[in-house]
Design a protein around this motif. Structure first.
Motif, PDB file in Angstrom:
ATOM      1  N   HIS A   1      45.207  37.771  44.608  1.00  0.00           N
ATOM      2  CA  HIS A   1      43.940  38.333  45.100  1.00  0.00           C
ATOM      3  C   HIS A   1      43.445  39.323  44.049  1.00  0.00           C
ATOM      4  O   HIS A   1      43.226  38.947  42.899  1.00  0.00           O
ATOM      5  CB  HIS A   1      44.214  38.957  46.474  1.00  0.00           C
ATOM      6  CG  HIS A   1      43.020  39.365  47.275  1.00  0.00           C
ATOM      7  ND1 HIS A   1      41.736  39.059  46.935  1.00  0.00           N
ATOM      8  CD2 HIS A   1      42.935  40.085  48.451  1.00  0.00           C
ATOM      9  CE1 HIS A   1      40.896  39.556  47.845  1.00  0.00           C
ATOM     10  NE2 HIS A   1      41.599  40.187  48.763  1.00  0.00           N
TER      11      HIS A   1
ATOM     12  N   LEU B   1      47.497  30.016  35.114  1.00  0.00           N
ATOM     13  CA  LEU B   1      46.574  30.769  34.272  1.00  0.00           C
ATOM     14  C   LEU B   1      45.878  31.785  35.163  1.00  0.00           C
ATOM     15  O   LEU B   1      45.097  31.418  36.051  1.00  0.00           O
ATOM     16  CB  LEU B   1      45.518  29.848  33.655  1.00  0.00           C
ATOM     17  CG  LEU B   1      45.853  29.116  32.364  1.00  0.00           C
ATOM     18  CD1 LEU B   1      44.580  28.528  31.777  1.00  0.00           C
ATOM     19  CD2 LEU B   1      46.555  29.990  31.343  1.00  0.00           C
TER      20      LEU B   1
ATOM     21  N   GLY C   1      43.276  34.385  36.519  1.00  0.00           N
ATOM     22  CA  GLY C   1      41.825  34.450  36.312  1.00  0.00           C
ATOM     23  C   GLY C   1      41.166  33.076  36.344  1.00  0.00           C
ATOM     24  O   GLY C   1      39.989  32.949  36.021  1.00  0.00           O
TER      25      GLY C   1
ATOM     26  N   LYS D   1      40.865  19.538  38.454  1.00  0.00           N
ATOM     27  CA  LYS D   1      41.246  20.350  39.623  1.00  0.00           C
ATOM     28  C   LYS D   1      40.198  21.413  39.949  1.00  0.00           C
ATOM     29  O   LYS D   1      40.386  22.233  40.848  1.00  0.00           O
ATOM     30  CB  LYS D   1      42.597  21.020  39.372  1.00  0.00           C
ATOM     31  CG  LYS D   1      43.761  20.049  39.393  1.00  0.00           C
ATOM     32  CD  LYS D   1      45.084  20.796  39.421  1.00  0.00           C
ATOM     33  CE  LYS D   1      46.270  19.874  39.296  1.00  0.00           C
ATOM     34  NZ  LYS D   1      46.521  19.044  40.456  1.00  0.00           N
TER      35      LYS D   1
HETATM   36  N1  CMC Z   1      46.538  27.713  36.873  1.00  0.00           N
HETATM   37  C1  CMC Z   1      47.098  26.488  36.937  1.00  0.00           C
HETATM   38  N2  CMC Z   1      47.045  25.666  37.993  1.00  0.00           N
HETATM   39  C2  CMC Z   1      46.386  26.128  39.065  1.00  0.00           C
HETATM   40  C3  CMC Z   1      45.762  27.392  39.085  1.00  0.00           C
HETATM   41  C4  CMC Z   1      45.849  28.184  37.939  1.00  0.00           C
HETATM   42  N3  CMC Z   1      45.283  29.399  37.914  1.00  0.00           N
HETATM   43  N4  CMC Z   1      45.182  27.580  40.291  1.00  0.00           N
HETATM   44  C5  CMC Z   1      45.430  26.482  41.011  1.00  0.00           C
HETATM   45  N5  CMC Z   1      46.145  25.601  40.267  1.00  0.00           N
HETATM   46  C6  CMC Z   1      46.565  24.254  40.677  1.00  0.00           C
HETATM   47  C7  CMC Z   1      47.726  24.323  41.655  1.00  0.00           C
HETATM   48  O1  CMC Z   1      48.972  24.288  40.991  1.00  0.00           O
HETATM   49  C8  CMC Z   1      47.479  23.127  42.524  1.00  0.00           C
HETATM   50  O2  CMC Z   1      47.932  21.996  41.810  1.00  0.00           O
HETATM   51  P1  CMC Z   1      48.556  20.734  42.630  1.00  0.00           P
HETATM   52  O3  CMC Z   1      47.427  20.204  43.451  1.00  0.00           O
HETATM   53  O4  CMC Z   1      48.997  19.800  41.543  1.00  0.00           O
HETATM   54  O5  CMC Z   1      49.679  21.286  43.444  1.00  0.00           O
HETATM   55  C9  CMC Z   1      45.950  23.021  42.583  1.00  0.00           C
HETATM   56  O6  CMC Z   1      45.479  23.680  41.387  1.00  0.00           O
HETATM   57  C10 CMC Z   1      45.342  23.725  43.796  1.00  0.00           C
HETATM   58  O7  CMC Z   1      45.870  25.033  43.860  1.00  0.00           O
HETATM   59  P2  CMC Z   1      46.092  25.836  45.213  1.00  0.00           P
HETATM   60  O8  CMC Z   1      47.108  26.903  44.987  1.00  0.00           O
HETATM   61  O9  CMC Z   1      46.314  24.872  46.349  1.00  0.00           O
HETATM   62  O10 CMC Z   1      44.689  26.482  45.415  1.00  0.00           O
HETATM   63  P3  CMC Z   1      44.397  27.696  46.351  1.00  0.00           P
HETATM   64  O11 CMC Z   1      43.002  27.532  46.795  1.00  0.00           O
HETATM   65  O12 CMC Z   1      45.429  27.868  47.411  1.00  0.00           O
HETATM   66  O13 CMC Z   1      44.574  28.960  45.376  1.00  0.00           O
HETATM   67  C11 CMC Z   1      44.175  30.756  43.916  1.00  0.00           C
HETATM   68  C12 CMC Z   1      43.549  29.702  44.848  1.00  0.00           C
HETATM   69  C13 CMC Z   1      43.082  31.738  43.489  1.00  0.00           C
HETATM   70  C14 CMC Z   1      45.258  31.543  44.670  1.00  0.00           C
HETATM   71  C15 CMC Z   1      44.780  30.016  42.688  1.00  0.00           C
HETATM   72  O14 CMC Z   1      43.778  29.296  42.005  1.00  0.00           O
HETATM   73  C16 CMC Z   1      45.476  30.983  41.734  1.00  0.00           C
HETATM   74  O15 CMC Z   1      46.641  31.327  41.943  1.00  0.00           O
HETATM   75  N6  CMC Z   1      44.756  31.453  40.660  1.00  0.00           N
HETATM   76  C17 CMC Z   1      45.293  32.432  39.762  1.00  0.00           C
HETATM   77  C18 CMC Z   1      45.171  33.818  40.380  1.00  0.00           C
HETATM   78  C19 CMC Z   1      43.756  34.335  40.366  1.00  0.00           C
HETATM   79  O16 CMC Z   1      43.064  34.287  39.356  1.00  0.00           O
HETATM   80  N7  CMC Z   1      43.332  34.915  41.520  1.00  0.00           N
HETATM   81  C20 CMC Z   1      42.033  35.566  41.642  1.00  0.00           C
HETATM   82  C21 CMC Z   1      41.117  34.894  42.598  1.00  0.00           C
HETATM   83  S1  CMC Z   1      39.446  35.518  42.421  1.00  0.00           S
HETATM   84  C22 CMC Z   1      39.502  37.131  43.022  1.00  0.00           C
HETATM   85  C23 CMC Z   1      39.558  37.212  44.502  1.00  0.00           C
HETATM   86  O17 CMC Z   1      38.568  36.829  45.150  1.00  0.00           O
HETATM   87  O18 CMC Z   1      40.597  37.668  45.017  1.00  0.00           O
END
Ligand code: CMC
Length: 447
Positions: A283, A319, A321, A375
């Motif tokens: 987050h 990654l 961000g 993705k």
């Molecule tokens: N790097 C590499 N792969 C990723 C990333 C990433 N940053 N984010 C998602 N994926 C992949 C993930 O491994 C999954 O792959 P698969 O379908 O093969 O298992 C697919 O993309 C979908 O990911 P998810 O975890 O199911 O997606 P989510 O909607 O639950 O998660 C997230 C969203 C923001 C937690 C995630 O993208 C993440 O961990 N990003 C990095 C942390 C980040 O930058 N967070 C800030 C969010 S913006 C500020 C806010 O509003 O809080």
């Protein structure tokens, strides 16, 4: 589930007659239950499942709330597919370009843009209440010197409730408003003090002649023996970061504030809980994690290795961000900050900073890489806010704190909306129990 044509179904007391319903059929008993579909102003309609347990004896299961609207709200609208973010109906792009953070605070809290006189009065209130009680300031010395500023934030914001007993009646709208004003006024001071304490510098008092963002930067970057001149372009960039982070619908920290506040806990305690939820790297902690990741990558030549790590399903590395739970095409806040980041880097002559070079290269590679494109993983707001804050010279461990400063108005506006909702009830989710079935206690000597 099947969609049905209009039917006279009133759902709950106070809800407009549902035009459409969904029918769920329980194949075990053959029973059917009709559930009202409620349309909002915008966005997907919702199925009102409040009667499912009462009428049907089943719960709904949705870990991570991927399909669940946790409340009704009139504050912020997001369309993740189209990359839309609006506060009270106003597009974020217009607010970021034409408004100011204080005006956005008013808009979020009261629902409308202020008239000139209302804005003057509001600005005066916020500006005149920036100091914190000296005893509260002294309480900082109770923390370890190397404490993370977010750890101090969680404690000090919660501790506001020990200082403002006079505004803690959550049933009194005037008390709620006073608490909201206090939080918005004092949060920059609390945040800057948490940083000053962690680096062993004296606390810099707020200056009411300065604007909100400028005052915050001054408290953060000045020392009592020397004021730091804050260029207007930098204050404006900070104000933009505040605007873009001010609210974001029912995210993890906002939902935490609502849930904590739903027990009628005081708003300072509820916001303190929200700060705790924001801290995590999935987050608000992501902006700090971005800079740590860039430092770890260290050189543009090593980006390929990290892209491979991010793609490897057996490697937990992500990654930082990149990606967003709701925005699956682009994050509109990131689009705005991307431009601001490039402007700030040019203005400060930091284009050749090695870390920022890694950031810019990483951005361009990830935007073209098949894995990220397929993705729909785009740079999010934290990627660019981290870059801007770093270029301004703000230490990495303050990034999430700055997110908390911006989001305080969103949290308190959402809390006010929740608490003033007619028929407000405590938030109390249920569960699918998968533990041991009933069994008899065995004496320790026989185990
Ligand atoms: N790097 C590499 N792969 C990723 C990333 C990433 N940053 N984010 C998602 N994926 C992949 C993930 O491994 C999954 O792959 P698969 O379908 O093969 O298992 C697919 O993309 C979908 O990911 P998810 O975890 O199911 O997606 P989510 O909607 O639950 O998660 C997230 C969203 C923001 C937690 C995630 O993208 C993440 O961990 N990003 C990095 C942390 C980040 O930058 N967070 C800030 C969010 S913006 C500020 C806010 O509003 O809080």
């Amino acid at each position: 589930m099947t969609h049905n044509e209009p039917l006279n179904h009133t759902g709950r007391k106070g809800i407009a007659m549902a035009e459409k319903t969904i029918t769920i059929r329980d194949n075990r008993s053959g029973r059917e239950v009709e559930l009202p579909i409620i349309e909002g102003t915008d966005g997907p309609p919702v199925v009102d499942v409040t009667g499912v347990y009462r009428d049907f004896g089943i719960f709904t299961l949705d870990p991570g709330y991927r399909s669940t609207a946790s409340c009704r709200s009139r504050i912020t609208f997001i369309d993740g597919e189209k990359g839309i973010l609006r506060y009270r109906g106003y597009p974020i792009e217009q607010l970021a370009e034409k408004s100011s953070f204080l005006e956005v605070c008013y808009l979020l809290m009261y629902g409308e843009l202020p008239t000139a006189s209302a804005f003057e009065e509001f600005s005066e209130i916020i500006t005149r209440h920036t100091m914190i009680h000296e005893q509260l300031r002294q309480s900082y010395t109770g923390y370890r010197r190397d404490a993370h500023p977010m750890a101090i934030m969680v404690g000090v914001v919660g501790a506001l409730s020990a200082f403002y007993h006079d505004s803690l009646d959550v049933h009194d709208p005037r008390h709620r408003e006073i608490s909201a004003h206090r939080l918005i006024s004092k949060i920059p001071t609390i945040a800057a003090a948490s940083y000053k304490y962690s680096i062993g510098q004296p606390f810099v008092y707020p200056q009411n002649r300065l604007g909100y963002a400028e005052n915050f930067l001054n408290m953060l970057l000045s020392v009592p023996c020397e004021e730091r001149e804050i260029p207007p372009s930098i204050s404006r960039a900070m104000d933009k970061i505040f605007i873009l982070h001010a609210d974001h619908e029912q995210n993890a920290s906002t939902s935490t504030v609502r849930l904590a506040g739903s027990s009628l806990a005081n708003p300072f305690a509820a916001v303190s809980a929200g700060i705790g939820a924001l801290w995590g790297p999935a987050h608000g902690g992501a902006n700090e994690a971005v800079l740590k990741m860039l430092a770890e990558i260290g050189d543009v030549d090593r980006i390929g290795t990290y892209i491979d790590k991010a793609k490897d399903p057996d490697d937990p590395f992500r990654l930082m961000g990149f990606g967003h739970r709701v925005y699956k095409n682009y994050d509109p806040r990131a689009m705005i900050l991307r431009q601001a980041a490039h402007e700030v880097l040019t203005e400060l002559g930091r284009e050749n900073d090695p870390l920022l070079k890694v950031a810019m290269k990483l951005e361009s590679i990830a935007l073209e890489d098949d894995y990220f494109v397929k993705k729909k993983l785009y740079p999010n707001v934290d990627f660019y806010s981290g870059i801007i804050l770093s270029a301004i010279g703000i230490p990495t461990n303050m990034f999430t704190v700055i997110f908390a400063v911006s989001r305080t108005v969103g949290w308190i506006s959402q809390w006010m909306e929740m608490i003033s909702e007619p028929g407000h009830v405590i938030g109390r989710p249920r569960q699918l129990y998968e533990g041991a079935a009933v069994r008899d206690y065995v004496a320790i000597s026989q185990r």
